[in-house]
Design a protein around this motif. Structure first.
Motif, PDB file in Angstrom:
ATOM      1  N   ARG A 264       0.851  -1.200   0.000  1.00  0.00           N
ATOM      2  CA  ARG A 264       0.000   0.000   0.000  1.00  0.00           C
ATOM      3  C   ARG A 264       0.874   1.234   0.000  1.00  0.00           C
ATOM      4  O   ARG A 264       1.984   1.214   0.542  1.00  0.00           O
ATOM      5  CB  ARG A 264      -0.849   0.075   1.273  1.00  0.00           C
ATOM      6  CG  ARG A 264      -1.940  -0.908   1.404  1.00  0.00           C
ATOM      7  CD  ARG A 264      -2.551  -0.824   2.805  1.00  0.00           C
ATOM      8  NE  ARG A 264      -1.539  -0.694   3.847  1.00  0.00           N
ATOM      9  CZ  ARG A 264      -0.840  -1.713   4.334  1.00  0.00           C
ATOM     10  NH1 ARG A 264      -1.027  -2.926   3.876  1.00  0.00           N
ATOM     11  NH2 ARG A 264       0.067  -1.523   5.278  1.00  0.00           N
ATOM     12  N   THR A 265       0.331   2.301  -0.572  1.00  0.00           N
ATOM     13  CA  THR A 265       1.057   3.561  -0.599  1.00  0.00           C
ATOM     14  C   THR A 265       0.140   4.664  -0.101  1.00  0.00           C
ATOM     15  O   THR A 265      -0.973   4.830  -0.596  1.00  0.00           O
ATOM     16  CB  THR A 265       1.539   3.872  -2.033  1.00  0.00           C
ATOM     17  OG1 THR A 265       2.482   2.852  -2.412  1.00  0.00           O
ATOM     18  CG2 THR A 265       2.204   5.221  -2.116  1.00  0.00           C
ATOM     19  N   GLY A 266       0.626   5.391   0.891  1.00  0.00           N
ATOM     20  CA  GLY A 266      -0.125   6.512   1.434  1.00  0.00           C
ATOM     21  C   GLY A 266       0.162   7.774   0.644  1.00  0.00           C
ATOM     22  O   GLY A 266       1.292   8.012   0.209  1.00  0.00           O
ATOM     23  N   LEU A 267      -0.877   8.578   0.458  1.00  0.00           N
ATOM     24  CA  LEU A 267      -0.751   9.821  -0.295  1.00  0.00           C
ATOM     25  C   LEU A 267      -1.300  10.988   0.504  1.00  0.00           C
ATOM     26  O   LEU A 267      -2.292  10.850   1.228  1.00  0.00           O
ATOM     27  CB  LEU A 267      -1.524   9.718  -1.618  1.00  0.00           C
ATOM     28  CG  LEU A 267      -1.098   8.592  -2.560  1.00  0.00           C
ATOM     29  CD1 LEU A 267      -2.088   8.455  -3.697  1.00  0.00           C
ATOM     30  CD2 LEU A 267       0.301   8.844  -3.089  1.00  0.00           C
TER      31      LEU A 267
ATOM     32  N   THR B  17      -5.097   6.090   0.543  1.00  0.00           N
ATOM     33  CA  THR B  17      -4.121   5.014   0.421  1.00  0.00           C
ATOM     34  C   THR B  17      -4.518   4.208  -0.802  1.00  0.00           C
ATOM     35  O   THR B  17      -5.696   3.919  -1.007  1.00  0.00           O
ATOM     36  CB  THR B  17      -4.122   4.130   1.678  1.00  0.00           C
ATOM     37  OG1 THR B  17      -3.830   4.941   2.803  1.00  0.00           O
ATOM     38  CG2 THR B  17      -3.084   3.031   1.579  1.00  0.00           C
ATOM     39  N   VAL B  18      -3.526   3.882  -1.618  1.00  0.00           N
ATOM     40  CA  VAL B  18      -3.759   3.164  -2.867  1.00  0.00           C
ATOM     41  C   VAL B  18      -2.939   1.883  -2.836  1.00  0.00           C
ATOM     42  O   VAL B  18      -1.803   1.889  -2.348  1.00  0.00           O
ATOM     43  CB  VAL B  18      -3.320   4.041  -4.070  1.00  0.00           C
ATOM     44  CG1 VAL B  18      -3.446   3.303  -5.377  1.00  0.00           C
ATOM     45  CG2 VAL B  18      -4.111   5.346  -4.100  1.00  0.00           C
ATOM     46  N   GLU B  19      -3.498   0.813  -3.360  1.00  0.00           N
ATOM     47  CA  GLU B  19      -2.696  -0.396  -3.518  1.00  0.00           C
ATOM     48  C   GLU B  19      -1.543  -0.049  -4.449  1.00  0.00           C
ATOM     49  O   GLU B  19      -1.749   0.570  -5.498  1.00  0.00           O
ATOM     50  CB  GLU B  19      -3.527  -1.532  -4.110  1.00  0.00           C
ATOM     51  CG  GLU B  19      -4.516  -2.135  -3.139  1.00  0.00           C
ATOM     52  CD  GLU B  19      -5.219  -3.331  -3.748  1.00  0.00           C
ATOM     53  OE1 GLU B  19      -4.529  -4.176  -4.380  1.00  0.00           O
ATOM     54  OE2 GLU B  19      -6.438  -3.419  -3.593  1.00  0.00           O
ATOM     55  N   THR B  20      -0.338  -0.412  -4.064  1.00  0.00           N
ATOM     56  CA  THR B  20       0.845  -0.019  -4.826  1.00  0.00           C
ATOM     57  C   THR B  20       0.771  -0.478  -6.274  1.00  0.00           C
ATOM     58  O   THR B  20       1.206   0.243  -7.175  1.00  0.00           O
ATOM     59  CB  THR B  20       2.117  -0.525  -4.126  1.00  0.00           C
ATOM     60  OG1 THR B  20       2.151   0.077  -2.810  1.00  0.00           O
ATOM     61  CG2 THR B  20       3.364  -0.147  -4.868  1.00  0.00           C
TER      62      THR B  20
ATOM     63  N   LEU C  94      -4.631   3.596   7.102  1.00  0.00           N
ATOM     64  CA  LEU C  94      -4.706   4.885   7.790  1.00  0.00           C
ATOM     65  C   LEU C  94      -3.313   5.340   8.217  1.00  0.00           C
ATOM     66  O   LEU C  94      -2.953   6.508   8.064  1.00  0.00           O
ATOM     67  CB  LEU C  94      -5.633   4.792   9.001  1.00  0.00           C
ATOM     68  CG  LEU C  94      -5.807   6.057   9.828  1.00  0.00           C
ATOM     69  CD1 LEU C  94      -6.381   7.184   8.981  1.00  0.00           C
ATOM     70  CD2 LEU C  94      -6.695   5.777  11.037  1.00  0.00           C
ATOM     71  N   VAL C  95      -2.514   4.416   8.720  1.00  0.00           N
ATOM     72  CA  VAL C  95      -1.137   4.746   9.112  1.00  0.00           C
ATOM     73  C   VAL C  95      -0.350   5.234   7.901  1.00  0.00           C
ATOM     74  O   VAL C  95       0.385   6.229   7.978  1.00  0.00           O
ATOM     75  CB  VAL C  95      -0.439   3.530   9.763  1.00  0.00           C
ATOM     76  CG1 VAL C  95       1.040   3.815  10.008  1.00  0.00           C
ATOM     77  CG2 VAL C  95      -1.131   3.151  11.064  1.00  0.00           C
ATOM     78  N   ASP C  96      -0.508   4.587   6.750  1.00  0.00           N
ATOM     79  CA  ASP C  96       0.210   4.984   5.532  1.00  0.00           C
ATOM     80  C   ASP C  96      -0.193   6.384   5.084  1.00  0.00           C
ATOM     81  O   ASP C  96       0.652   7.200   4.689  1.00  0.00           O
ATOM     82  CB  ASP C  96      -0.051   3.986   4.403  1.00  0.00           C
ATOM     83  CG  ASP C  96       0.520   2.610   4.689  1.00  0.00           C
ATOM     84  OD1 ASP C  96       1.479   2.517   5.479  1.00  0.00           O
ATOM     85  OD2 ASP C  96       0.011   1.635   4.127  1.00  0.00           O
ATOM     86  N   GLU C  97      -1.480   6.680   5.132  1.00  0.00           N
ATOM     87  CA  GLU C  97      -1.961   8.002   4.730  1.00  0.00           C
ATOM     88  C   GLU C  97      -1.453   9.085   5.674  1.00  0.00           C
ATOM     89  O   GLU C  97      -1.000  10.153   5.242  1.00  0.00           O
ATOM     90  CB  GLU C  97      -3.495   8.007   4.694  1.00  0.00           C
ATOM     91  CG  GLU C  97      -4.078   9.320   4.231  1.00  0.00           C
ATOM     92  CD  GLU C  97      -5.603   9.287   4.183  1.00  0.00           C
ATOM     93  OE1 GLU C  97      -6.195  10.354   4.380  1.00  0.00           O
ATOM     94  OE2 GLU C  97      -6.186   8.204   3.954  1.00  0.00           O
ATOM     95  N   ILE C  98      -1.506   8.810   6.965  1.00  0.00           N
ATOM     96  CA  ILE C  98      -1.017   9.786   7.945  1.00  0.00           C
ATOM     97  C   ILE C  98       0.495   9.949   7.812  1.00  0.00           C
ATOM     98  O   ILE C  98       1.013  11.067   7.920  1.00  0.00           O
ATOM     99  CB  ILE C  98      -1.431   9.388   9.368  1.00  0.00           C
ATOM    100  CG1 ILE C  98      -2.949   9.526   9.507  1.00  0.00           C
ATOM    101  CG2 ILE C  98      -0.721  10.244  10.415  1.00  0.00           C
ATOM    102  CD1 ILE C  98      -3.511   9.002  10.801  1.00  0.00           C
ATOM    103  N   SER C  99       1.208   8.879   7.531  1.00  0.00           N
ATOM    104  CA  SER C  99       2.651   8.974   7.317  1.00  0.00           C
ATOM    105  C   SER C  99       2.956   9.882   6.128  1.00  0.00           C
ATOM    106  O   SER C  99       3.879  10.712   6.186  1.00  0.00           O
ATOM    107  CB  SER C  99       3.260   7.588   7.079  1.00  0.00           C
ATOM    108  OG  SER C  99       3.194   6.807   8.241  1.00  0.00           O
TER     109      SER C  99
ATOM    110  N   VAL D 203       8.640  12.224  -2.397  1.00  0.00           N
ATOM    111  CA  VAL D 203       8.582  10.798  -2.082  1.00  0.00           C
ATOM    112  C   VAL D 203       9.380  10.559  -0.806  1.00  0.00           C
ATOM    113  O   VAL D 203      10.519  11.032  -0.676  1.00  0.00           O
ATOM    114  CB  VAL D 203       9.161   9.950  -3.239  1.00  0.00           C
ATOM    115  CG1 VAL D 203       9.119   8.460  -2.896  1.00  0.00           C
ATOM    116  CG2 VAL D 203       8.408  10.231  -4.537  1.00  0.00           C
ATOM    117  N   GLY D 204       8.778   9.853   0.134  1.00  0.00           N
ATOM    118  CA  GLY D 204       9.469   9.533   1.374  1.00  0.00           C
ATOM    119  C   GLY D 204      10.732   8.730   1.112  1.00  0.00           C
ATOM    120  O   GLY D 204      10.712   7.757   0.364  1.00  0.00           O
TER     121      GLY D 204
END
Length: 138
Positions: free
Chosen positions: A12-15, A30-33, A118-123, A54-55
Motif C-alpha cells: 500500500r502507498t499513502g498519499l 491510500t492506494v494499492e501499490t 490509515l497509518v500509511d496516509e497519515i505517514s 517521495v518519502g
C-alpha cells in the motif's frame, strides 16, 4: 498548484497533498501499490500537482533502508511519466511512529488503529508537513 507526498510501500502507498495555496497538508488516500501509477497518471494533471515528494526511507545511521531498492525504480518511472514535474526524496524516518502516536492521541478506537492504510496516509501527511516546514525554514 499542489504538492503531492508519497509514502511508498510494497503493498500500500499513502498519499497526501497540499491545498492549492500550499498552506495545509492533508491526507489524501491510500492506494494499492500495484494501482499507484495509474492513480497518479489521473490525479497529477487533474489536480495541478507541481511537485512530488517521495518519502526517503533511511536507517538511524542515515544509510538508505532496504525499501530504497523498490523506491529508486519507482522514482525513475515517475520521472519518465512526469518529465516536467520536479520529484524529490525527503527523509521519512520516524513517520510511521509519529503516525501511530497521532492515531492513538486522536482517540480512534483500538480496532481502527489496526488499519494500516490509515497509518500509511497519515505517514504521507507527516512527510508532506515536514517537507513544507523544511522549505519554509530555508
Amino acid at each position: 498548484m499542489r504538492v503531492l507526498a508519497i509514502d511508498y510501500g510494497q503493498k500500500r502507498t499513502g498519499l497526501a497533498a497540499t491545498d492549492p495555496l500550499q498552506l495545509i497538508a492533508n491526507g489524501l488516500c491510500t492506494v494499492e501499490t500495484k494501482n499507484l501509477e495509474a492513480f497518479l497518471v489521473d490525479y497529477v494533471p487533474r489536480e495541478g500537482v507541481e511537485r512530488i515528494v517521495v518519502g526517503h526511507p533511511r536507517q538511524m545511521s542515515g544509510q538508505d533502508s532496504e525499501n530504497m531498492r523498490r523506491i529508486t525504480p519507482f522514482v525513475n518511472r515517475l520521472r519518465h511519466l512526469f518529465p516536467n514535474t520536479p520529484i524529490e526524496l525527503f527523509d521519512e524516518r520516524f513517520t510511521s511512529v509519529l503516525a501511530h502516536r497521532a492515531i492513538i492521541e486522536s482517540g480512534i478506537s483500538r480496532k481502527a488503529r489496526r488499519n494500516k492504510a490509515l497509518v500509511d496516509e497519515i505517514s504521507a501527511c507527516i512527510i508532506l508537513q515536514d517537507w513544507m516546514e523544511a522549505k519554509h525554514n530555508t
